[in-house]
Motif scaffolding. Structure first.
Motif, mmCIF file in Angstrom:
data_model
loop_
_atom_site.group_PDB
_atom_site.id
_atom_site.type_symbol
_atom_site.label_atom_id
_atom_site.label_comp_id
_atom_site.label_asym_id
_atom_site.label_seq_id
_atom_site.Cartn_x
_atom_site.Cartn_y
_atom_site.Cartn_z
ATOM 1 N N GLN A 86 46.133 -1.464 72.829
ATOM 2 C CA GLN A 86 44.953 -1.791 73.638
ATOM 3 C C GLN A 86 44.952 -1.043 74.967
ATOM 4 N N ARG A 87 46.125 -0.626 75.465
ATOM 5 C CA ARG A 87 46.149 0.100 76.738
ATOM 6 C C ARG A 87 45.422 1.425 76.629
ATOM 7 N N GLN A 88 45.310 1.951 75.393
ATOM 8 C CA GLN A 88 44.587 3.201 75.201
ATOM 9 C C GLN A 88 43.093 3.033 75.445
ATOM 10 N N HIS A 89 42.637 1.796 75.377
ATOM 11 C CA HIS A 89 41.202 1.523 75.569
ATOM 12 C C HIS A 89 40.866 1.148 77.011
ATOM 13 N N GLN A 90 41.876 0.919 77.835
ATOM 14 C CA GLN A 90 41.625 0.353 79.152
ATOM 15 C C GLN A 90 41.412 1.420 80.213
ATOM 16 N N SER A 91 40.360 1.224 80.983
ATOM 17 C CA SER A 91 40.125 2.047 82.162
ATOM 18 C C SER A 91 40.892 1.445 83.331
ATOM 19 N N LEU A 92 40.878 2.139 84.466
ATOM 20 C CA LEU A 92 41.544 1.596 85.644
ATOM 21 C C LEU A 92 40.873 0.298 86.077
ATOM 22 N N ALA A 93 39.555 0.210 85.939
ATOM 23 C CA ALA A 93 38.846 -1.020 86.278
ATOM 24 C C ALA A 93 39.303 -2.173 85.388
ATOM 25 N N ASP A 94 39.487 -1.909 84.078
ATOM 26 C CA ASP A 94 39.976 -2.943 83.167
ATOM 27 C C ASP A 94 41.353 -3.434 83.590
ATOM 28 N N ILE A 95 42.192 -2.495 84.041
ATOM 29 C CA ILE A 95 43.567 -2.853 84.411
ATOM 30 C C ILE A 95 43.581 -3.743 85.648
ATOM 31 N N VAL A 96 42.837 -3.352 86.687
ATOM 32 C CA VAL A 96 42.904 -4.128 87.934
ATOM 33 C C VAL A 96 42.153 -5.450 87.817
ATOM 34 N N GLN A 97 41.140 -5.497 86.968
ATOM 35 C CA GLN A 97 40.417 -6.753 86.765
ATOM 36 C C GLN A 97 41.078 -7.619 85.703
ATOM 37 N N GLU A 98 42.092 -7.049 85.019
ATOM 38 C CA GLU A 98 42.825 -7.754 83.970
ATOM 39 C C GLU A 98 41.869 -8.323 82.925
ATOM 40 N N GLY A 99 40.911 -7.469 82.522
ATOM 41 C CA GLY A 99 39.928 -7.894 81.534
ATOM 42 C C GLY A 99 40.536 -8.195 80.180
ATOM 43 N N TYR A 100 41.684 -7.562 79.883
ATOM 44 C CA TYR A 100 42.380 -7.825 78.620
ATOM 45 C C TYR A 100 43.633 -8.666 78.856
ATOM 46 N N GLY A 101 43.734 -9.278 80.038
ATOM 47 C CA GLY A 101 44.917 -10.035 80.370
ATOM 48 C C GLY A 101 45.829 -9.237 81.282
ATOM 49 N N PRO A 102 46.883 -9.873 81.803
ATOM 50 C CA PRO A 102 47.810 -9.176 82.702
ATOM 51 C C PRO A 102 48.418 -7.948 82.028
ATOM 52 N N VAL A 103 48.524 -6.860 82.793
ATOM 53 C CA VAL A 103 49.083 -5.605 82.284
ATOM 54 C C VAL A 103 50.357 -5.301 83.051
ATOM 55 N N GLY A 104 51.445 -5.109 82.329
ATOM 56 C CA GLY A 104 52.706 -4.816 82.974
ATOM 57 C C GLY A 104 52.928 -3.331 83.175
#
Length: 491
Positions: A86-104
């Protein structure tokens, strides 16, 4: 029933949230949001993000530029994005907003990309660079194209509490990409990509080595082409001082196998340091991107093989041709003083769109590459034959028998002669050349002769000057351009 369903969904969502929190607390990794917040000094989720798309074929350039700029900060570091696919689908906005949950925090992804015909570079395919730019902490996510995950283009995204610093960084990055490139001075072709041109990278090709002595053309044909392609480039500064345009279009036309591509290879060989972009077959749809690259990397060439495939006359009844307009836009879109030559080849000049060939500034030199006459057929046989193997008389006889033959036919004739000698356990000699000529010119080899271009229309000849010509009503010749043969259409 609706009330119970709503309660179930509420409990289900809460269970997912608790699961995410549990994973974040127990996987032993720092959360990226915490790392970014600490780095930039304010809550990362509250900071605007500035993004920039990057052409796929410039991604290695991007990595080099990013490393250069970030490397000015001794404390710069590189981290990765944790998680599964799923990290392949995430933009920087997705990461900081944790749209897919917390990212380590994870390990950066790398990929090897070609940076020359025989060299590669390991570049960051997915990673976060943390550094200070002009004293302002920035976080930059660098992502390569990945069509498998629906990402057809490459991009960078910048996070920083000072938006002006982020914009200034991107401006410097763009300037770096404009002035420095691994593509400059190289010979490249665009790779075909089934996901569309946004996912197309480049293939580096070794620059050919082909001296003028190995290009067998009648009269002053090669000199005329060299003057227009190479001579203008050699005198670019003088021409600019006198207000003369440098952008030029050259069309090489004639029957198959007469040496059009061979001539192109010689021009590439003689233009060391010039950037060349080769487009043929499926890559012809990249002409717009090739023109942009040529403008940025000038002096440069854009080589369009079999241009009739995308620039056929609209009156021939095949319907709209979107790529034709891309070709015309590419030819028209460059500044007149850009040292860029569009070098086009075709076997079917009569099928070309008149808006392409009858307008100066698009094609200002058209040169017919004719079938070789007997003297040039002798020269071709001498070129392809092992030194001292066949007598002058044998070469002359074979050349006289092969009226209408192409350079490809001459090469095959020599190969057949050598093969006959090897099969007989003998050294190649005149008898083998004569037998090979008899075999190739016999009835049983009619298809082979057709494929190799033998028995053509006989229009070649050593007196054929291969000049430019479009017949009455065509463009006025440019200074120094001879008008001779008429291409087959009626204006």
């Amino acid at each position: 029933m609706d009330e119970k369903l709503g309660e179930f969904l509420s409990n289900f969502n809460r269970a997912i949230e608790l699961s995410r929190e549990h994973l974040a607390q127990n996987d032993g990794r720092e959360r990226i949001i915490d790392v970014l917040t600490e780095h930039i000094g304010v809550p990362a989720a509250e900071v605007p993000i500035v993004s920039q798309d990057v052409p796929v074929h410039r991604f290695a350039d991007l990595d080099i530029s990013m490393e250069k700029i970030a490397g000015r900060d001794p404390g710069a570091r590189l981290i990765g994005v944790g998680g599964g696919q799923q990290r392949q689908h995430q933009s920087l906005a997705d990461i900081v907003q944790e749209g897919y949950g917390p990212v380590g925090v994870g390990q950066p992804d790398f990929v090897n990309l070609a940076v020359g015909p025989d060299s590669t570079r390991e570049v960051v395919a997915l990673g976060l660079r943390l550094f200070a730019y002009e004293g302002v902490p920035l976080a930059v996510l660098q992502r390569a194209a990945n069509p498998q995950y629906g990402r057809s283009g490459a991009d960078v995204a910048v996070l920083g509490r000072n938006r002006e610093a982020a914009v200034g960084f991107l401006a410097e990055l763009q300037e770096e990409l404009r002035t420095n490139s691994i593509l400059r001075g190289q010979v490249v072709s665009f790779a075909f990509d089934p996901y569309g041109q946004q996912g197309a990278g480049v293939t580096f090709l070794a620059r050919p080595s082909l001296p003028a002595e190995e290009v067998i053309l009648p009269g002053e044909v090669l000199d005329r082409v060299r003057r227009h392609v190479l001579g203008i480039a050699a005198n670019r500064e003088v021409l600019r001082e006198h207000g003369q345009h440098l952008k030029r279009g050259v069309l090489l036309y004639g029957p198959p196998g007469t040496g059009k591509t061979h001539t192109v290879r010689h021009l590439l060989s003689a233009s060391e340091g010039t950037t060349a972009v080769l487009l043929a077959g499926n890559s012809l749809h990249m002409v717009g991107e090739a023109a942009r690259l040529a403008r940025a990397m000038a002096p440069s060439m854009v080589i369009l093989e079999d241009i009739d495939l995308v620039a056929e006359d609209r009156n021939m009844g095949h319907g709209p041709q979107p790529l034709l307009f891309e070709v015309l836009d590419a030819l028209d879109g460059l500044d007149a003083d850009a040292d860029v030559v569009f070098l086009m080849t075709t076997n079917r000049a009569e099928a070309l769109e008149r808006a392409l060939v009858q307008r100066p500034g698009r094609v200002d030199l058209a040169v017919r590459i004719p079938l070789p006459g007997v003297e040039n057929r002798v020269r071709l046989l001498e070129l392809y034959a092992p030194a001292g193997v066949f007598s002058d008389a044998a070469l002359q006889s074979a050349a006289e028998q092969s009226e209408g033959a192409t350079a490809s036919f001459a090469r095959e004739l020599v190969r057949r002669a050598v093969l006959r000698a090897v099969d007989a356990g003998e050294k190649p000699g005149d008898s083998h050349l004569a037998a090979a000529a008899e075999e190739l010119l016999g009835q049983g080899e009619a298809l082979t002769r057709s494929l190799l271009g033998a028995g053509g229309d006989g229009s070649g000849g050593d007196g054929d000057d291969g000049g430019a010509g479009f017949g009455p009503g065509g463009p006025d010749p440019q200074p120094g351009v001879s008008v001779g043969y008429t291409v087959g259409w009626t204006p």
